[in-house]
Design an enzyme around this catalytic site. Structure first.
Site, PDB file in Angstrom:
ATOM      1  N   TYR A 123       0.740  -1.132   0.168  1.00  0.00           N
ATOM      2  CA  TYR A 123       0.023   0.093  -0.098  1.00  0.00           C
ATOM      3  C   TYR A 123       0.820   1.155  -0.029  1.00  0.00           C
ATOM      4  O   TYR A 123       1.944   1.511   0.822  1.00  0.00           O
ATOM      5  CB  TYR A 123      -0.770   0.115   1.154  1.00  0.00           C
ATOM      6  CG  TYR A 123      -2.131   0.976   1.149  1.00  0.00           C
ATOM      7  CD1 TYR A 123      -3.122   0.766   0.351  1.00  0.00           C
ATOM      8  CD2 TYR A 123      -1.822   1.912   2.271  1.00  0.00           C
ATOM      9  CE1 TYR A 123      -4.265   1.959   0.347  1.00  0.00           C
ATOM     10  CE2 TYR A 123      -3.120   2.726   2.262  1.00  0.00           C
ATOM     11  CZ  TYR A 123      -4.012   2.863   1.269  1.00  0.00           C
ATOM     12  OH  TYR A 123      -5.061   3.722   1.349  1.00  0.00           O
ATOM     13  N   ASP A 195      -0.251  -7.464   5.913  1.00  0.00           N
ATOM     14  CA  ASP A 195      -1.603  -6.582   5.516  1.00  0.00           C
ATOM     15  C   ASP A 195      -2.301  -7.515   4.703  1.00  0.00           C
ATOM     16  O   ASP A 195      -2.188  -7.661   3.561  1.00  0.00           O
ATOM     17  CB  ASP A 195      -1.096  -5.297   4.904  1.00  0.00           C
ATOM     18  CG  ASP A 195      -2.385  -4.437   4.501  1.00  0.00           C
ATOM     19  OD1 ASP A 195      -3.459  -5.091   4.525  1.00  0.00           O
ATOM     20  OD2 ASP A 195      -2.416  -3.305   4.496  1.00  0.00           O
TER      21      ASP A 195
HETATM   22  C1  LIG Z   1      -7.043   0.934   2.434  1.00  0.00           C
HETATM   23  C2  LIG Z   1      -5.927   0.282   2.688  1.00  0.00           C
HETATM   24  C3  LIG Z   1      -4.951   0.639   3.673  1.00  0.00           C
HETATM   25  C4  LIG Z   1      -5.274   1.804   4.504  1.00  0.00           C
HETATM   26  O1  LIG Z   1      -6.498   1.623   5.429  1.00  0.00           O
HETATM   27  P1  LIG Z   1      -7.219   2.903   5.984  1.00  0.00           P
HETATM   28  O2  LIG Z   1      -8.591   2.415   6.558  1.00  0.00           O
HETATM   29  O3  LIG Z   1      -7.814   3.716   4.457  1.00  0.00           O
HETATM   30  O4  LIG Z   1      -6.506   3.784   6.574  1.00  0.00           O
HETATM   31  C5  LIG Z   1      -4.090  -0.161   3.961  1.00  0.00           C
HETATM   32  N1  LIG Z   1      -3.575  -1.431   3.353  1.00  0.00           N
HETATM   33  C6  LIG Z   1      -4.536  -1.854   2.240  1.00  0.00           C
HETATM   34  C7  LIG Z   1      -4.059  -2.801   1.685  1.00  0.00           C
HETATM   35  C8  LIG Z   1      -5.470  -0.918   1.952  1.00  0.00           C
HETATM   36  O5  LIG Z   1      -6.313  -1.377   0.931  1.00  0.00           O
END
Ligand SMILES: *Cc1c(COP(=O)(O)O)cnc(C)c1O
Length: 404
Positions: A123, A195
């Site tokens: 990200y 993530d």
């Molecule tokens: C959207 C997203 C984020 C950030 O999340 P927020 O809730 O917008 O702060 C981080 N990692 C991935 C893979 C995302 O899609």
């Protein structure tokens, strides 16, 4: 949660856990749904009550009661135990956003002089935080190609504390082999973090494979309705205790109303994700056969470079499909403008299908050359499949592609 209860929850299927995990009945006034404790602070009966609370806190024994909103909230606590149950993990901490979950955890685990390994297609804001902010704090960061285990291994040094990766990645839906990643981590005494926003706990549970920290932007599939911002970090009780202490100090907490909405969204998580999986598979197969489409990126297709790993590791391939339209930036833009159901917006994971051109959405300020360096092609389109009937989306995409 009692150990007995925890064992029962661990035996539940995903949908049962999504509906029932984290519920400590009876709720206030025998409410069926989770009450929203819209309070910033908590009261004490008298000085004796306060003293007993402070005494218990000093000894780490103040089970079941909280003194101030930044240190906890019953609505938030219920959602946290549901999230932990869905990941089959011990603990979950809810944050004000996905970025808050990631940045707070990294700031907990890393100190000046430490080294972090990050994979390259993560990200954009995560990469920016590691590259600019952490470096400013004298934390060394190596960015290595995702899935290239020999470059991950050669980046390992004596001060490496954490390896952070993402799965599936955005926008090419690359899927790393988590067993290999966990193996490198444990061989070298390095913690691992994933993530897992695009996967959701319905399609993948990295904690069960041995990953230490699992992040989600709950803004996406977990909330599922594009009406809240939240993030979560999942892991073992001992590691998350440190993260929670940090959250109490740094303050990136969620709020009770958001937690209620998230709990409501989570009840349908398994149903929604199974729909997204099936719809994205059908749509990616349709696009793959379309003469106006150059290439489709979806891990459920056997033409995807990580199809084999994804099939082995995941129970579904998710709801995001990326594809390259024949032609240039303008061709892709014309197709996006010609579809009727998908809506132009960033984000993903909600009921409405969203469409975007990464070159113009997340990477607008870069030149074509800079984008190519990051691998973001001008003719690339990202679809986050919603909950519409897949055939309606296919018909719509077909008319838009034919009009090119
Ligand atoms: C959207 C997203 C984020 C950030 O999340 P927020 O809730 O917008 O702060 C981080 N990692 C991935 C893979 C995302 O899609």
């Amino acid at each position: 949660m009692s150990e007995e209860k925890q064992e029962e929850v661990a035996r539940w299927g995903d949908s049962t856990a999504a509906v029932h995990a984290g519920t400590a009945r009876p709720y206030c006034q025998h409410s069926l749904t989770l009450p929203v404790y819209q309070t910033a602070t908590y009261t004490f009966e008298d000085t004796q009550d306060l003293k007993e609370f402070m005494d218990a806190r000093m000894w780490g024994l103040q089970e079941g009661r909280i003194e101030y909103g930044r240190y906890g909230n019953p609505t938030i606590a219920a959602v946290e135990s549901k999230l932990a149950a869905l990941e089959r993990a011990e603990e979950a901490i809810l944050f004000s956003s996905g970025m808050a979950a990631i940045t707070s955890t990294l700031l907990t685990m890393l100190s000046s002089g430490d080294h972090l390994i990050l994979t390259d297609d993560c990200y954009r804001r995560t990469r920016q935080f590691c590259h600019s902010y952490l470096k400013r704090m004298n934390i060394d960061v190596s960015i290595v190609p995702a899935g290239n285990f020999s470059s991950i291994e050669s980046a390992v040094s004596a001060n490496t504390k954490l390896i952070l990766s993402e799965l599936p990645t955005n926008p090419y839906l690359r899927v790393v082999d988590l067993e290999k990643l966990v193996d490198i981590g444990s061989k070298n005494g390095i913690r691992t973090a994933i993530d897992s926003t695009f996967a959701t706990p319905i399609n993948l549970r990295p904690f069960e494979i041995g990953v230490d920290f699992v992040f989600h932007s709950a803004t996406k599939y977990l909330g599922g309705h594009n009406d809240l911002l939240a993030g979560v970090c999942v892991g073992s009780a001992s590691l998350l205790a440190m993260v929670r202490q940090n959250q109490w100090m740094m303050g990136a907490v969620s709020d009770p109303h958001t937690a209620y909405l998230l709990d409501r969204g989570l009840k349908t998580l398994a149903l929604r994700v199974r729909h997204h999986n099936a719809a994205a598979q059908a749509i990616s197969e349709f696009l793959n056969d379309h003469p106006r489409v150059e290439r489709v990126w979806y891990p459920g297709l056997n033409t995807h470079p990580d199809h084999e790993v994804a099939a082995r590791q995941m129970s579904g391939f998710g709801g995001v499909v990326s594809f390259e339209i024949r032609g240039d930036l303008e061709n892709a833009a014309r197709c996006i403008d010609a579809v009727e159901l998908p809506i132009i917006a960033p984000s993903l994971g909600g009921a409405e299908t969203l469409i975007e051109q990464p070159a113009l959405m997340s990477y607008f300020e870069l030149s074509t050359e800079e984008r190519m360096e990051l691998g973001i092609k001008d003719n690339l389109v990202r679809l986050s499949i919603g909950l519409e009937d897949p055939q309606d989306l296919i018909d719509d995409l077909d008319q838009a592609l034919k009009a090119l």
